[in-house]
Write an enzyme that holds these catalytic residues in place. Sequence first.
Site, PDB file in Angstrom:
ATOM      1  N   GLU A 145       0.830  -1.299  -0.044  1.00  0.00           N
ATOM      2  CA  GLU A 145       0.080  -0.004   0.148  1.00  0.00           C
ATOM      3  C   GLU A 145       1.017   1.254  -0.084  1.00  0.00           C
ATOM      4  O   GLU A 145       1.672   1.380   1.080  1.00  0.00           O
ATOM      5  CB  GLU A 145      -0.983  -0.059   1.286  1.00  0.00           C
ATOM      6  N   GLN A 158      -9.716   0.597   0.028  1.00  0.00           N
ATOM      7  CA  GLN A 158     -10.168   1.355   1.314  1.00  0.00           C
ATOM      8  C   GLN A 158     -10.413   2.714   1.107  1.00  0.00           C
ATOM      9  O   GLN A 158     -10.284   3.325  -0.122  1.00  0.00           O
ATOM     10  CB  GLN A 158      -9.017   1.203   2.424  1.00  0.00           C
ATOM     11  N   ASP A 162      -5.826   2.507  -1.445  1.00  0.00           N
ATOM     12  CA  ASP A 162      -6.549   3.425  -0.532  1.00  0.00           C
ATOM     13  C   ASP A 162      -6.830   4.571  -1.194  1.00  0.00           C
ATOM     14  O   ASP A 162      -5.988   5.717  -1.317  1.00  0.00           O
ATOM     15  CB  ASP A 162      -5.766   3.556   0.695  1.00  0.00           C
ATOM     16  N   GLU A 193     -11.622   2.675   6.536  1.00  0.00           N
ATOM     17  CA  GLU A 193     -10.499   2.996   7.109  1.00  0.00           C
ATOM     18  C   GLU A 193     -10.381   4.373   7.698  1.00  0.00           C
ATOM     19  O   GLU A 193      -9.526   5.029   6.945  1.00  0.00           O
ATOM     20  CB  GLU A 193      -9.140   2.543   6.482  1.00  0.00           C
TER      21      GLU A 193
END
Length: 253
Positions: free
Chosen positions: A136, A197, A171, A233
């Site tokens: 990530e 996310q 993300d 998140e």
Amino acid sequence: MKFSANLGFLWSEHALPDAIRAAKAAGFDAVECHWPYDVPTTETRAALEETGLAMLGLNTNRGNVAAGENGLSAVPGREAVARAAIDQAIAYANAIDAQAIHVMAGKTDAEAAPQTFLDNLAYACDAARNRTILIEPLNAFDAPGYFLRDTTQAVEIIQAVKAPNLKLMFDCYHVARTEGDVLARLMNVFEHVGHIQFAGVPSRGAPDEGELDYPSLFDEIAKLGWNKPLGAEYKPNGPTEDTLNWFKNPKFL
């Protein structure tokens, strides 16, 4: 749309088993976490079995947080500790049947960092076997000095490792802070994505605040054929239950 509660942030005042139960009570479809290692695997697995929720993923240990470490796997000279953290994460994931392990790169700009990360990821992918390994990119505002900076770099690494179980953790919050057009970036790297996310931009709060139009983005993600839970998140600015208005809003579903 299905949603996963990231219990690193949501219901973080509870022990992990009770946070899993809280996510179930709120109506989430799955859960994920950051570093569950202080909780016996038997307790975590019991809560997952009780609720029927899947654990989508967990992170490798960050290392010496007090010394500023934020992952180990790209840091030259820390290979033994990095692989011990990978082994620990895989063992925990196997015990609770977690689907994926996020291998954290760490902070480094060393010349040997790229090869160190490739070698450790190859090790992780081989050791994980039937589980997904995720990497990530983290934005420089929240994680200054982090080795993995953007989705272009992440895809280059994935292509270099050439392991079928190595995927990108996309993300939306980090991508928006670093790369701008989230949907365009997602479409460019979609074939490599293993998990998605989200959080509000730029606050990292709930997704119904900030500059990113998540209902429209979620619609586009669905059009791409994504049918797995999206990971919430974000950092609640109070009790998690008080930040779930978005979760009850039909526009987000």
